[in-house]
Motif scaffolding. Structure first.
Motif, PDB file in Angstrom:
ATOM      1  N   SER A 157       0.833  -1.205   0.000  1.00 51.10           N
ATOM      2  CA  SER A 157       0.000   0.000   0.000  1.00 51.10           C
ATOM      3  C   SER A 157       0.861   1.246   0.000  1.00 51.10           C
ATOM      4  CB  SER A 157      -0.877   0.038   1.249  1.00 51.10           C
ATOM      5  OG  SER A 157      -1.833  -0.985   1.214  1.00 51.10           O
ATOM      6  N   GLY A 212      -8.759  -0.655  -5.960  1.00 53.35           N
ATOM      7  CA  GLY A 212      -7.472  -0.365  -5.338  1.00 53.35           C
ATOM      8  C   GLY A 212      -7.505   0.674  -4.237  1.00 53.35           C
ATOM      9  N   GLU A 266      -8.059   1.920  -0.696  1.00 48.66           N
ATOM     10  CA  GLU A 266      -8.158   1.274   0.612  1.00 48.66           C
ATOM     11  C   GLU A 266      -8.643   2.226   1.700  1.00 48.66           C
ATOM     12  OE1 GLU A 266      -4.653  -2.030  -0.146  1.00 48.66           O
ATOM     13  OE2 GLU A 266      -4.184  -0.325   1.135  1.00 48.66           O
ATOM     14  N   ARG A 306      -3.841   0.551  -2.937  1.00 50.57           N
ATOM     15  CA  ARG A 306      -3.202  -0.774  -2.917  1.00 50.57           C
ATOM     16  C   ARG A 306      -1.802  -0.726  -3.517  1.00 50.57           C
ATOM     17  NH1 ARG A 306      -6.838  -4.066  -5.935  1.00 50.57           N
ATOM     18  NH2 ARG A 306      -5.898  -3.067  -7.745  1.00 50.57           N
TER      19      ARG A 306
END
Length: 109
Positions: free
Chosen positions: A2, A37, A39, A60
């Motif tokens: 991340s 993607g 988060e 991500r």
């Protein structure tokens, strides 16, 4: 792996707060949260400076962030930043390769 981007939006006369309210009420923030993607996409009000709002934006990987930057929402974001005359400061973070319990002695759970 991340990556996290902290964006500080600073304005005057409550403009940063109004920007966030419009991001949420217009559905732009929800659409970003739903992107592949993403988060985390959360706004926080500064207690030290009421004219600054912090966005914690976590993805991500770089490819997910690049896709977000190429999306039509970026034009909407830019338009709102102009509307509210916001200035930005950006910090970017990547995780350290450390055991998860590295900082455990400093945390109260």
């Amino acid at each position: 792996m991340s990556l996290t981007v902290n964006l500080q939006y600073t304005g005057s006369n409550g403009s940063a707060r109004k920007f966030v309210e419009e991001m949420e009420s217009s559905g732009i923030a929800a659409a970003i949260r739903a992107e592949e993607g993403n988060e985390r996409y959360d706004y926080y009000q500064s207690l030290a400076d009421p004219e600054t709002v912090l966005l914690i934006d976590q993805w991500r990987d770089q490819e997910s962030l690049d896709a977000h930057h190429a999306s039509p929402m970026m034009a909407q974001l830019a338009e709102l930043r102009e509307k509210y005359d916001l200035h930005m400061h950006v910090d970017r973070f990547t995780p350290l390769d450390m055991p998860e319990d590295h900082d455990a002695q400093f945390l109260r759970r």
